[in-house]
Write a protein that holds these residues in place. Structure first.
Motif, mmCIF file in Angstrom:
data_model
loop_
_atom_site.group_PDB
_atom_site.id
_atom_site.type_symbol
_atom_site.label_atom_id
_atom_site.label_comp_id
_atom_site.label_asym_id
_atom_site.label_seq_id
_atom_site.Cartn_x
_atom_site.Cartn_y
_atom_site.Cartn_z
ATOM 1 N N GLY A 121 17.238 37.980 1.115
ATOM 2 C CA GLY A 121 18.015 38.672 0.542
ATOM 3 C C GLY A 121 18.139 39.939 -0.694
ATOM 4 N N GLY A 122 18.938 40.588 -0.770
ATOM 5 C CA GLY A 122 18.482 41.762 -1.645
ATOM 6 C C GLY A 122 19.905 42.658 -1.806
ATOM 7 N N ARG A 123 19.896 44.040 -2.822
ATOM 8 C CA ARG A 123 21.288 44.514 -2.837
ATOM 9 C C ARG A 123 21.647 45.534 -2.027
ATOM 10 N NH1 ARG A 123 20.926 45.265 -9.309
ATOM 11 N NH2 ARG A 123 19.534 42.857 -9.382
ATOM 12 N N SER A 124 20.582 46.080 -1.002
ATOM 13 C CA SER A 124 21.423 46.777 -0.360
ATOM 14 C C SER A 124 20.100 47.067 0.961
ATOM 15 C CB SER A 124 21.511 48.131 -0.720
ATOM 16 O OG SER A 124 19.868 48.794 -0.967
ATOM 17 N N ARG A 125 20.586 46.961 1.815
ATOM 18 C CA ARG A 125 19.903 47.109 3.792
ATOM 19 C C ARG A 125 18.041 47.681 3.579
ATOM 20 N NH1 ARG A 125 23.755 48.435 5.847
ATOM 21 N NH2 ARG A 125 22.897 49.998 6.741
ATOM 22 N N SER A 126 18.595 49.385 2.230
ATOM 23 C CA SER A 126 17.616 50.268 2.139
ATOM 24 C C SER A 126 16.486 50.250 1.736
ATOM 25 C CB SER A 126 17.698 51.619 1.653
ATOM 26 O OG SER A 126 18.868 51.178 0.217
ATOM 27 N N GLN A 127 17.201 48.883 0.016
ATOM 28 C CA GLN A 127 15.803 48.412 -1.015
ATOM 29 C C GLN A 127 15.202 46.880 0.341
ATOM 30 O OE1 GLN A 127 18.969 47.415 -4.282
ATOM 31 N NE2 GLN A 127 18.001 48.653 -5.264
ATOM 32 N N ILE A 128 15.768 46.035 0.863
ATOM 33 C CA ILE A 128 15.407 45.369 1.871
ATOM 34 C C ILE A 128 14.223 45.990 3.041
ATOM 35 C CG2 ILE A 128 15.557 43.474 3.188
ATOM 36 C CD1 ILE A 128 18.421 42.759 2.649
#
Length: 122
Positions: free
Chosen positions: A97-104
């Motif tokens: 889990g993360g703050r955005s798809r790009s960060q993931i």
């Protein structure tokens, strides 16, 4: 946030398998969820990600057209439907889990689930 992944197993090449990841809860930190995989001796690699709210998805090129990531907003679950599996898809799969798809996609992850092993036989 605790993530619990399940659904791994043994499947023949060309077959299908569905992985599921349950989040204990949603927080303001986790806006997107994703899947990664790792083969022993190799780096963990991004597979797919989805935004909780919009449902917009991203995929690694090597799974496009074969894997589909979906989310159930009410159940706090994210699934990875894998089809046309190949022996090279054999790996331990992790949800995250993360703050955005790009960060993931760049492994900037806030929470990891435990891995679930997928083995594709030829």
């Amino acid at each position: 946030v605790q993530l619990q992944a399940c659904g791994g197993g043994l499947v023949q090449a060309g077959g299908s398998l569905r992985l599921s990841c349950a989040a204990s809860r949603r927080t303001f930190i986790i806006y997107s969820m994703g899947w990664f995989r790792q083969v022993p001796g190799k780096e963990r690699e991004f597979v797919a990600a989805i935004s909780w709210g919009s449902g917009v998805t991203d995929y690694a090129d090597f799974v496009k057209g074969r894997f589909v990531i979906t989310r159930d907003y009410a159940k706090n679950t994210v699934d990875l439907q894998m089809s046309s599996l190949k022996p090279e898809d054999t790996a331990v799969y992790y949800c995250a889990g993360g703050r955005s798809r790009s960060q993931i996609a760049t492994m900037n992850v806030d929470s990891w689930g435990q891995g679930t092993l997928v083995t594709v036989s030829s």
